[in-house]
Enzyme design. Structure first.
Site, PDB file in Angstrom:
ATOM      1  N   ARG A  37       0.850  -1.179   0.000  1.00  0.00           N
ATOM      2  CA  ARG A  37       0.000   0.000   0.000  1.00  0.00           C
ATOM      3  C   ARG A  37       0.891   1.236   0.000  1.00  0.00           C
ATOM      4  O   ARG A  37       1.951   1.254   0.618  1.00  0.00           O
ATOM      5  CB  ARG A  37      -0.922   0.021   1.229  1.00  0.00           C
TER       6      ARG A  37
ATOM      7  N   GLU B 209      -2.965   8.710  -5.149  1.00  0.00           N
ATOM      8  CA  GLU B 209      -3.329   8.040  -6.403  1.00  0.00           C
ATOM      9  C   GLU B 209      -4.581   8.677  -6.992  1.00  0.00           C
ATOM     10  O   GLU B 209      -5.538   8.926  -6.255  1.00  0.00           O
ATOM     11  CB  GLU B 209      -3.584   6.543  -6.163  1.00  0.00           C
TER      12      GLU B 209
ATOM     13  N   HIS C 179      -1.060   1.047  -9.993  1.00  0.00           N
ATOM     14  CA  HIS C 179      -1.765   0.162  -9.062  1.00  0.00           C
ATOM     15  C   HIS C 179      -2.400  -1.007  -9.825  1.00  0.00           C
ATOM     16  O   HIS C 179      -3.613  -1.241  -9.754  1.00  0.00           O
ATOM     17  CB  HIS C 179      -2.819   0.929  -8.283  1.00  0.00           C
TER      18      HIS C 179
END
Length: 325
Positions: free
Chosen positions: A236, A265, A284
């Site tokens: 993460r 993000e 991601h």
């Protein structure tokens, strides 16, 4: 679930996301509702027995929590469940499960790929190809290098297997040390992190985001790493302090980084990480393979069948720890 009525399942997606593929068969066995934000969840949550949450960043559930009057089980279609770990849910009797197992192998493949890209200097080769420049260089051997996997769970185990298969030496960091493990040369406790960072050639962040791991990779961690080491983050984003990472790269404290997750993000176009030639970045997507959405739905449906027949759910999340054990 022992009542004769059809259970109510609410599917919470991100705004503008499509309906999860393969969910139609569920309608034969349950009343299926859909929500995509706080307001629609407040409308659908009363009477809901089960939730399938596909938006792993959602804050809507915490906001709408007071209207959850029948909820028994929440399934997150992601490995990380940090967005769901708000105090009221943690303290409740609601069971939480996750998508453990779906992305393990593909994330491990991504990690192996980035290790080999660094060892064989593929980023520079691609830059030279784009400029049509022929430039011979010598590159590193991956065999014999030490890989430290911070988070030796199911994803970490797959990483250990793959890197060991090409002759690398995987070590793991976990909540408790393990005397022996088939996928790692050794698994060390959290307390041994800084000692092990000094020895690793590649450091892979595969831990869940919890209060204990948030900001774990800060200036202290980077100063403990080899100057020749590379960081790979597929866990993460907030586990790595971005400013500390940039400074470590600029000061030569580490040699490079491969990042699939970020504190922010999407990463803004003007972010300084874009310009770093020793940084590999992806959006991601380390675990996402063709058909992953369908696979997530199929996993949920298998667990729903277990639940509806009174069986034990799999991939149970320890809400106090914040991950599936």
């Amino acid at each position: 679930m022992t009542e004769s009525r059809k259970p109510v399942v609410t599917v919470l997606t991100a705004p503008n996301d499509p309906t999860p593929p393969g969910i139609e068969p569920l309608k034969e066995h349950a009343e299926v509702r859909f929500a995509c934000d706080e307001q629609s969840l407040r409308d659908t949550l009363p009477g809901t027995d089960v939730m399938m949450v596909t938006d792993f960043r959602t804050a809507a559930l915490e906001a709408a929590w007071p209207v959850a009057d029948r909820l028994q089980w929440i399934h997150a279609t992601s490995a990380g469940v940090d967005a769901l770990m708000f105090p009221a849910l943690i303290d409740s009797d609601v069971t939480v499960t996750n998508a453990r197992g779906i992305f393990d192998r593909t994330i491990a493949e991504y990690v192996l790929c980035t290790i080999l890209m660094f060892a064989k200097d593929f980023p520079e080769s691609l830059r030279l190809q784009a400029k049509r420049q022929w430039k011979h260089r010598d590159t590193e051997r991956a065999e014999g290098k030490q890989v430290l996997v911070v988070g030796a769970g199911s994803i970490g185990r797959q990483i250990g297997r793959l890197v060991k298969a090409i002759g690398m030496n995987p070590h793991g960091i976990a909540r408790t040390a393990r005397e022996s493990d088939p996928d790692f040369d050794a698994v060390h406790s959290n307390e041994a992190l800084y000692e092990q960072l000094k020895l690793a050639d590649f450091v892979v962040v595969a831990a869940p985001l919890t209060p204990q791991t948030e900001g774990l990779f800060d200036a202290k961690a980077f100063s403990a790493m080899k100057n020749s080491a590379r960081l790979i983050n597929i866990g993460r984003g907030p586990i790595v302090v971005t400013e500390a990472l940039i400074k470590a790269l600029d000061d030569g404290e580490i040699a490079g980084a491969a990042l699939d997750v970020f504190e922010e993000e999407p990463l803004p176009e003007d972010h300084p990480l874009w310009a770093r030639e020793n940084v590999i970045m992806t959006a991601h997507m380390a675990g996402d393979f063709i058909g992953w959405n369908q696979a997530l739905t199929e996993q949920f449906l298998k667990n729903f069948e277990q639940w509806s027949q009174g069986g034990e759910l799999f991939n149970l999340v320890n809400k106090k720890l914040g991950y599936a054990g």
